[in-house]
Enzyme design. Structure first.
Site, PDB file in Angstrom:
ATOM      1  CE  LYS A  13      -3.893  -2.492   2.070  1.00  0.00           C
ATOM      2  NZ  LYS A  13      -5.023  -2.477   3.041  1.00  0.00           N
ATOM      3  CE1 TYR A  53      -9.301  -3.827  -0.270  1.00  0.00           C
ATOM      4  CE2 TYR A  53      -8.573  -1.774  -1.268  1.00  0.00           C
ATOM      5  CZ  TYR A  53      -8.304  -2.913  -0.522  1.00  0.00           C
ATOM      6  OH  TYR A  53      -7.030  -3.115  -0.029  1.00  0.00           O
ATOM      7  CG  ASN A 116      -4.159  -2.990   6.643  1.00  0.00           C
ATOM      8  OD1 ASN A 116      -4.000  -2.593   5.491  1.00  0.00           O
ATOM      9  ND2 ASN A 116      -5.169  -3.750   7.018  1.00  0.00           N
ATOM     10  CG  HIS A 119      -4.968  -6.769  -0.733  1.00  0.00           C
ATOM     11  ND1 HIS A 119      -6.226  -6.922  -0.213  1.00  0.00           N
ATOM     12  CD2 HIS A 119      -4.868  -7.668  -1.756  1.00  0.00           C
ATOM     13  CE1 HIS A 119      -6.872  -7.858  -0.909  1.00  0.00           C
ATOM     14  NE2 HIS A 119      -6.064  -8.320  -1.849  1.00  0.00           N
ATOM     15  CD  GLU A 130      -8.109 -10.109  -4.195  1.00  0.00           C
ATOM     16  OE1 GLU A 130      -6.911 -10.266  -3.872  1.00  0.00           O
ATOM     17  OE2 GLU A 130      -9.033  -9.984  -3.369  1.00  0.00           O
TER      18      GLU A 130
HETATM   19  P1  IDP Z   1      -7.819  -7.648   4.846  1.00  0.00           P
HETATM   20  O1  IDP Z   1      -7.046  -6.587   4.096  1.00  0.00           O
HETATM   21  O2  IDP Z   1      -7.062  -8.145   6.036  1.00  0.00           O
HETATM   22  O3  IDP Z   1      -8.312  -8.758   3.947  1.00  0.00           O
HETATM   23  P2  IDP Z   1     -10.588  -6.672   4.898  1.00  0.00           P
HETATM   24  O4  IDP Z   1     -11.562  -6.938   5.994  1.00  0.00           O
HETATM   25  O5  IDP Z   1     -10.797  -7.381   3.605  1.00  0.00           O
HETATM   26  O6  IDP Z   1      -9.105  -6.924   5.469  1.00  0.00           O
HETATM   27  O7  IDP Z   1     -10.603  -5.091   4.649  1.00  0.00           O
HETATM   28  C1  IDP Z   1      -9.958  -4.552   3.511  1.00  0.00           C
HETATM   29  C2  IDP Z   1      -9.176  -3.319   3.945  1.00  0.00           C
HETATM   30  O8  IDP Z   1     -10.100  -2.309   4.365  1.00  0.00           O
HETATM   31  C3  IDP Z   1      -8.262  -3.531   5.157  1.00  0.00           C
HETATM   32  O9  IDP Z   1      -7.000  -4.068   4.807  1.00  0.00           O
HETATM   33  C4  IDP Z   1      -8.148  -2.120   5.686  1.00  0.00           C
HETATM   34  O10 IDP Z   1      -7.199  -1.368   4.942  1.00  0.00           O
HETATM   35  C5  IDP Z   1      -9.527  -1.563   5.436  1.00  0.00           C
HETATM   36  N1  IDP Z   1     -10.373  -1.706   6.633  1.00  0.00           N
HETATM   37  C6  IDP Z   1     -10.999  -2.829   7.060  1.00  0.00           C
HETATM   38  N2  IDP Z   1     -11.679  -2.602   8.202  1.00  0.00           N
HETATM   39  C7  IDP Z   1     -11.463  -1.299   8.509  1.00  0.00           C
HETATM   40  C8  IDP Z   1     -11.890  -0.456   9.590  1.00  0.00           C
HETATM   41  O11 IDP Z   1     -12.616  -0.868  10.501  1.00  0.00           O
HETATM   42  N3  IDP Z   1     -11.445   0.842   9.566  1.00  0.00           N
HETATM   43  C9  IDP Z   1     -10.655   1.335   8.563  1.00  0.00           C
HETATM   44  N4  IDP Z   1     -10.237   0.571   7.538  1.00  0.00           N
HETATM   45  C10 IDP Z   1     -10.628  -0.725   7.496  1.00  0.00           C
HETATM   46 MG    MG Z   2      -9.733  -8.720   2.462  1.00  0.00          MG
END
Ligand code: IDP
Ligand code: MG
Length: 151
Positions: A13, A53, A116, A119, A130
């Site tokens: 990211k 997304y 974070n 991905h 994807e």
């Molecule tokens: P993942 O990346 O671990 O698969 P997902 O639940 O698929 O997690 O969510 C996609 C992305 O959306 C996350 O990596 C994060 O960047 C963002 N995200 C998910 N939940 C939250 C939240 O509660 N607050 C802000 N961003 C979130």
């Molecule tokens: Mg995900």
């Protein structure tokens, strides 16, 4: 011998790119016997990000997520290896870095859930979708990694 060679999809990211840890992250994957099958550093568009997304479009964080993912260049990666989908999810760590285990990329580098750092695809089906979303078929290379570790 049965093998479970898979290809998974990863994004480094914008904060990983700006933070200068592209090499560090890819090095972790290579040391874990995952090979880079495709790689691209570029800015992704809002439309591409929204489509990618789409499963999260009704979530409160969706706008922030799209803003963040388009705030700078990202690295799009196809990684190939044994159980690549599960291996990379494991190496990335929990979505919320506060829950990520020591030794994971998110534990070491992610400041919060929204930013974070990485991905990765959550299943073989997601990986296929994807990879096809971000790469042309001819961009996905095929080669046999050397059996010995370099460096
Ligand atoms: P993942 O990346 O671990 O698969 P997902 O639940 O698929 O997690 O969510 C996609 C992305 O959306 C996350 O990596 C994060 O960047 C963002 N995200 C998910 N939940 C939250 C939240 O509660 N607050 C802000 N961003 C979130
Ligand atoms: Mg995900």
């Amino acid at each position: 011998m049965t093998t479970s060679l898979q290809t998974t999809f990863v994004i480094i990211k914008p904060n990983g790119v700006k933070g200068g840890i592209i090499g560090e992250i890819i090095s972790r994957f290579e040391k874990s016997r995952l090979s880079v099958a495709a790689i691209s550093l570029r800015n992704i568009t809002r439309a591409e990000t929204e489509g990618f997304y789409a499963e999260h479009k009704d979530r409160g964080f969706f706008g922030e997520l799209v803003d963040f993912m388009t705030s700078g260049p990202v690295v799009l990666l196809a990684l190939r290896g044994e159980k690549a989908v599960e291996a990379v999810r494991h190496m990335n760590g929990a979505t919320n870095p506060a829950n990520a285990l020591p030794g994971t990329i998110r534990f070491d580098y992610a400041p919060n859930t929204g930013e974070n750092v990485v991905h990765s695809s959550d299943s073989a089906e997601s990986a296929a979708r994807e990879l096809a979303y971000w790469f042309k078929a001819e961009e996905l290379t095929e080669y046999t990694p050397a059996s010995h570790v370099l460096g």
